[in-house]
Design a protein around this motif. Structure first.
Motif, mmCIF file in Angstrom:
data_model
loop_
_atom_site.group_PDB
_atom_site.id
_atom_site.type_symbol
_atom_site.label_atom_id
_atom_site.label_comp_id
_atom_site.label_asym_id
_atom_site.label_seq_id
_atom_site.Cartn_x
_atom_site.Cartn_y
_atom_site.Cartn_z
ATOM 1 N N SER A 49 12.165 -16.341 -18.452
ATOM 2 C CA SER A 49 12.344 -15.267 -17.706
ATOM 3 C C SER A 49 11.294 -14.429 -18.018
ATOM 4 O O SER A 49 10.946 -14.083 -19.291
ATOM 5 N N HIS A 51 10.042 -11.950 -15.275
ATOM 6 C CA HIS A 51 9.992 -10.552 -14.077
ATOM 7 C C HIS A 51 11.100 -9.584 -14.546
ATOM 8 O O HIS A 51 12.282 -9.862 -15.275
ATOM 9 N N THR A 52 10.840 -8.318 -14.380
ATOM 10 C CA THR A 52 11.815 -7.201 -14.768
ATOM 11 C C THR A 52 13.023 -7.374 -14.426
ATOM 12 O O THR A 52 13.826 -6.769 -14.883
ATOM 13 N N GLU A 53 13.248 -7.931 -12.940
ATOM 14 C CA GLU A 53 14.574 -7.906 -12.647
ATOM 15 C C GLU A 53 15.425 -8.856 -13.681
ATOM 16 O O GLU A 53 16.759 -8.807 -13.576
ATOM 17 N N GLN A 54 14.690 -9.669 -14.533
ATOM 18 C CA GLN A 54 15.669 -10.572 -15.339
ATOM 19 C C GLN A 54 15.835 -10.074 -16.772
ATOM 20 O O GLN A 54 16.387 -10.713 -17.561
ATOM 21 N N THR A 197 11.127 -8.215 -22.800
ATOM 22 C CA THR A 197 11.464 -9.754 -23.254
ATOM 23 C C THR A 197 11.234 -9.711 -24.758
ATOM 24 O O THR A 197 11.567 -10.793 -25.341
ATOM 25 N N GLU A 313 3.459 -18.444 -3.775
ATOM 26 C CA GLU A 313 3.404 -17.716 -5.135
ATOM 27 C C GLU A 313 1.783 -18.206 -5.470
ATOM 28 O O GLU A 313 0.995 -17.294 -5.806
ATOM 29 N N GLY A 342 3.847 -12.109 -13.568
ATOM 30 C CA GLY A 342 5.228 -12.357 -13.574
ATOM 31 C C GLY A 342 5.627 -13.463 -14.083
ATOM 32 O O GLY A 342 7.124 -13.487 -14.525
ATOM 33 N N ARG A 343 4.927 -14.441 -14.331
ATOM 34 C CA ARG A 343 5.478 -15.683 -15.121
ATOM 35 C C ARG A 343 5.210 -15.722 -16.568
ATOM 36 O O ARG A 343 4.176 -15.176 -16.905
ATOM 37 N N ARG A 344 5.935 -16.343 -17.246
ATOM 38 C CA ARG A 344 5.646 -16.270 -18.828
ATOM 39 C C ARG A 344 4.530 -16.918 -18.895
ATOM 40 O O ARG A 344 4.045 -18.110 -18.460
#
Ligand code: MTE
Ligand code: MO
Length: 382
Positions: A49, A51-54, A197, A313, A342-344
Motif C-alpha cells: 500500500s 496511496h494516501t487513501e490506504q 507508510t 495506469e 503512488g505505487r510502492r
C-alpha cells in the motif's frame, strides 16, 4: 500437652486492587491470537500500500500492535513463573517462550522505529527487523496455538465486568494510536517526520544520491548501451525492438524528455521525491499498438524481476532514463527503470529490457520478484 498448632496454608497474595484491565486467561490468549492475526494481515497488506487513501491499513496495523502491547503485560504476569523455572519446561514451553519473545521483539522494533529510532543491527534497520520478526512470530504463534490452544468457554466470556474490561482495553488501543502521533508531533520526535507508510525522507531532488534498494538481492552487471534493446511485445499488433536512441526518440527528443515528479517509497523504510525524466510508457505502447484485449502491461527486468500495472495506469507511468539533471545510475536501474507514482518502490522495475502487454493479470510476478536474484543475470554472472 501442648496442642500442636496447625498452620493454615498461606493463601497466595492477592493484590489489594486487582489491575482493572485484567482479562481471564483464555480471553487474553485468544485476544493475543486475534491481535497477531490482525497485525500480520495488515502488516502484509501495508507492504503493497502506498496511496494516501490506504492510510487506514497503517492505522489498523498500529492499533493491532498497541492492542498486543496492552495484552502482553497480563500474559507475561501469568506465564512468567513457568518460564523462570527451567525445571518446569517442556517442548511446548519452548514454543510458547519463543512466541512471546518474538512478540516482544517485534513490538519493540516497531515502536522504536515509529518513535524515530535509527539503528541498524547486522545491516538491517529496525523496520527490516520488524518485518522479519513479524513473519517469524506469525509462524511461532501458529505453532504455539496448535500445541496449547484451549477453547473459549461460556464462562470465560460471561460477565459484565469482563466485557467492560475487554471494551476498555480495545478502546485504549484505538485511542492510543492518534495519541501517540499527537505526542510525537508535540515533542517533535524524529518519528513525526515519517510518511504515513512509516518511511523517512532521503535525499530528495538530489539526483542519484538517494539510497538504492532491491527486493531480494538483484545485482546485475552494468548494461552495455550498445548491446541493450527494449522489446515491446505480447498482446500488441506490431511488436517492436528499440535501441536506446529509438527509446529517446519516442518522445520529443533527448532534449525534451517527458518529466514526472514522483515519490519512491521503499518498504525498507525510506522515501525520496525526484524529478524523473524519460519517456511515457504510453509512447512505447503506441508504437507497438496494443490489441483491444490488452489489459495489463508487464515490465520485465534483465534479472527476470517483473511487475505489471493496469493498461491505463501504465500508459501514464514513466520509463525513466534520467533523475533530475543526471542520467540514471546503474544502481538505480540504468538504462531504463519504471516510475509508477503512488505505487510502492518494489513495483518500480529497474533494468527494464522488455515490456509485455497481457490480456490477464500475472500472478507469477509475485514469485518472479523473489527468484530473480538467483538467476545468473540477477547475480551478475551473465
Ligand atoms: N529489477 C529489479 N527492480 C527493482 C528491484 C529489484 O530488486 N530488482 N527492487 C525494487 C525495490 S524493492 C525498490 S524500493 C526500488 C528501489 O529503487 P532504487 O534502488 O532506485 O532506490 O526498486 C525496485 N525495482
Ligand atoms: Mo524496496
Amino acid at each position: 500437652m501442648r496442642k500442636r498448632q496447625r498452620t493454615a496454608p498461606v493463601p497466595p497474595a492477592q493484590p489489594a486492587f486487582p489491575p482493572p484491565l485484567r482479562l481471564r486467561p483464555r480471553v487474553t490468549d485468544w485476544s493475543l491470537a486475534v491481535g497477531v492475526g490482525a497485525a500480520s494481515a495488515t502488516g502484509l497488506i501495508s507492504l503493497i500500500s502506498g496511496h494516501t487513501e490506504q492510510w487506514s491499513v497503517f492505522a489498523a496495523h498500529g492499533v493491532a500492535g498497541l492492542w498486543l502491547l496492552l495484552l502482553l503485560g497480563g500474559k507475561l504476569r501469568r506465564v512468567w513463573l513457568r518460564i523462570a523455572q527451567p525445571r518446569r519446561w517442556d517442548r511446548r514451553t519452548v514454543f510458547g517462550a519463543l512466541a512471546l519473545a518474538s512478540v516482544a521483539l517485534t513490538l519493540l522494533s516497531g515502536v522504536w522505529w515509529v518513535a524515530g529510532g535509527d539503528i541498524s543491527v547486522v545491516s538491517f534497520n529496525l523496520l527490516n527487523w520488524h518485518i522479519a520478526l513479524g513473519l517469524a512470530l506469525t509462524a511461532l504463534v501458529g505453532l504455539h496455538l496448535l500445541a496449547r490452544a484451549k477453547p473459549l468457554r461460556g464462562r470465560d466470556v460471561r460477565g459484565r465486568r469482563q466485557a467492560l474490561r475487554f471494551g476498555a482495553l480495545a478502546l485504549s488501543a484505538v485511542a492510543l494510536w492518534p495519541a501517540q502521533q499527537a505526542i510525537q508531533r508535540v515533542l517533535a520526535l524524529p518519528g513525526a517526520r515519517r510518511r504515513f507508510t512509516g518511511s523517512r525522507e532521503a535525499a530528495s531532488f538530489a539526483g542519484n544520491a538517494f539510497p538504492t534498494s532491491s527486493w531480494v538481492a538483484d545485482a546485475p552487471r552494468p548494461v552495455d548501451l550498445e548491446q541493450w534493446r527494449l522489446r515491446v511485445d505480447g498482446a500488441v499488433a506490431a511488436p517492436a525492438t528499440l535501441t536506446h536512441t529509438d527509446v529517446l526518440a519516442l518522445g520529443d527528443g533527448p532534449d525534451n524528455l517527458d518529466e514526472l515528479e514522483a515519490l519512491l517509497d521503499c518498504t525498507g523504510g525510506f522515501y525520496s521525491t525526484q524529478r524523473w525524466r524519460g519517456v511515457r510508457v504510453g509512447r512505447a505502447l503506441q508504437r507497438a499498438h496494443p490489441q483491444p484485449g490488452a489489459q495489463y502491461i508487464s515490465f520485465i527486468s534483465v534479472t527476470g524481476y517483473r511487475w505489471s500495472l493496469p493498461l491505463g495506469e501504465a500508459s501514464q507511468a514513466l520509463l525513466a532514463t534520467h533523475i533530475g539533471a543526471e542520467p540514471l545510475s546503474h544502481a538505480h536501474g540504468a538504462p531504463l527503470r519504471l516510475v509508477a507514482p503512488g505505487r510502492r518502490g518494489f513495483e518500480w522495475v529497474k533494468w527494464i529490457i522488455r515490456i509485455e502487454a497481457l490480456t490477464e493479470p500475472d500472478p507469477g510476478q509475485i514469485l518472479a520478484i523473489h527468484t530473480s536474484s538467483f538467476t545468473p543475470e540477477g547475480r551478475g554472472e551473465k
